[in-house]
Design an enzyme around this catalytic site. Structure first.
Site, PDB file in Angstrom:
ATOM      1  N   LYS A  13       0.843  -1.206  -0.004  1.00  0.00           N
ATOM      2  CA  LYS A  13       0.260  -0.280   0.056  1.00  0.00           C
ATOM      3  C   LYS A  13       1.346   0.814  -0.347  1.00  0.00           C
ATOM      4  O   LYS A  13       0.497   2.184  -0.589  1.00  0.00           O
ATOM      5  CB  LYS A  13      -1.024  -0.193   1.958  1.00  0.00           C
ATOM      6  N   ARG A  88      -9.104   0.920   9.086  1.00  0.00           N
ATOM      7  CA  ARG A  88      -8.799  -0.421   9.504  1.00  0.00           C
ATOM      8  C   ARG A  88     -10.008  -1.095   9.592  1.00  0.00           C
ATOM      9  O   ARG A  88      -9.752  -2.522  10.082  1.00  0.00           O
ATOM     10  CB  ARG A  88      -8.039  -0.205  11.033  1.00  0.00           C
ATOM     11  N   ARG A 123      11.180  -6.540   5.222  1.00  0.00           N
ATOM     12  CA  ARG A 123      11.241  -5.265   5.234  1.00  0.00           C
ATOM     13  C   ARG A 123      12.441  -4.379   6.229  1.00  0.00           C
ATOM     14  O   ARG A 123      12.804  -5.228   7.237  1.00  0.00           O
ATOM     15  CB  ARG A 123       9.726  -4.505   5.246  1.00  0.00           C
ATOM     16  N   ARG A 156      11.691  -3.299  12.063  1.00  0.00           N
ATOM     17  CA  ARG A 156      10.530  -2.813  13.043  1.00  0.00           C
ATOM     18  C   ARG A 156       9.916  -4.371  14.351  1.00  0.00           C
ATOM     19  O   ARG A 156       9.704  -5.376  13.743  1.00  0.00           O
ATOM     20  CB  ARG A 156       9.036  -2.048  12.329  1.00  0.00           C
ATOM     21  N   ARG A 167      -0.094  -9.801  13.448  1.00  0.00           N
ATOM     22  CA  ARG A 167      -0.809  -8.792  12.705  1.00  0.00           C
ATOM     23  C   ARG A 167      -1.610  -9.119  11.815  1.00  0.00           C
ATOM     24  O   ARG A 167      -3.074  -8.501  10.672  1.00  0.00           O
ATOM     25  CB  ARG A 167       0.500  -7.959  12.212  1.00  0.00           C
TER      26      ARG A 167
END
Length: 210
Positions: A13, A88, A123, A156, A167
């Site tokens: 996104k 969300r 990531r 992260r 998640r």
């Protein structure tokens, strides 16, 4: 154009939002970046948000809606915007409508969970400016150093292996139902998983008729 981007964490996104922002000349409003800035600056809302983020929970709707509403009232949003990471949940989507924030389309990026897990595991994010990298597809020029600001690039907490599955669970339970929400309003567009960023962008351009 007023656009919402939907998709699991790691679906791309943020990357597509940046591309569409340049293409359509409208700002990308990333609630994640707004919240991270507030947490880094230790504002009252940032301190409150950090407690939820650190425990893997969603930030309360009243905090999110307030931040987004203020941002969309700024001059650069007059000709449109792209919302990345908001709403969300269905209650958030309803709250946006209630305060007069409407969109033209909700675009869903459909990426399988196994692909998401592979992407998130690689990531990396700059601690200072929030720039994102990937150890395979888009590493920084110097390992561990941000190309943009020279800050430290690290993984992260949200992207650590032990939290990715959690998640995804939250996404499927809380966020995926938004597809039906916007479909009933005639505003849903979906794009399947593509091999490259460019191919995904082309599919989005076709779906939105840009």
């Amino acid at each position: 154009m007023k656009l919402i981007l939907l998709g699991a964490p790691g679906a791309g996104k943020g990357t597509q939002a940046e591309i569409l922002s340049r293409m359509c000349k409208v700002p990308t409003i990333s609630t994640g970046n707004i919240l991270r800035a507030a947490m880094k600056n230790k504002t009252p809302v940032g301190i409150r948000a950090k407690e939820y983020v650190d425990s893997g929970k969603l930030v309360p709707d009243d905090v999110i809606i307030g931040i987004v509403r203020e941002r969309l009232a700024e001059d650069d949003c007059k000709n449109g915007y792209i919302l990345d990471g908001m709403p969300r949940t269905i209650p958030q989507a309803q709250a946006l409508e209630e305060v007069g924030i409407d969109v033209d389309w909700a675009l869903s990026l459909e990426v399988p969970d196994e692909t998401i897990i592979e992407r998130l595991g690689g990531r990396r994010v700059c601690k200072d400016c929030g720039a994102t990298y990937h150890v395979v597809s888009s590493p920084p020029k110097t390992e561990g150093v941000c190309d943009t600001c020279g800050g430290k690039v690290c993984i992260r907490k949200d992207d650590a292996p032990e939290t990715i599955s959690h998640r995804l669970e939250i996404y499927h339970r809380e966020t995926a139902p938004l597809k039906d929400f916007y479909e009933t309003r005639g505003k849903l567009k979906s794009v399947g998983n593509m091999n490259t960023v460019d191919e995904t962008t082309k599919a989005i351009v076709g779906a939105l008729g840009l």
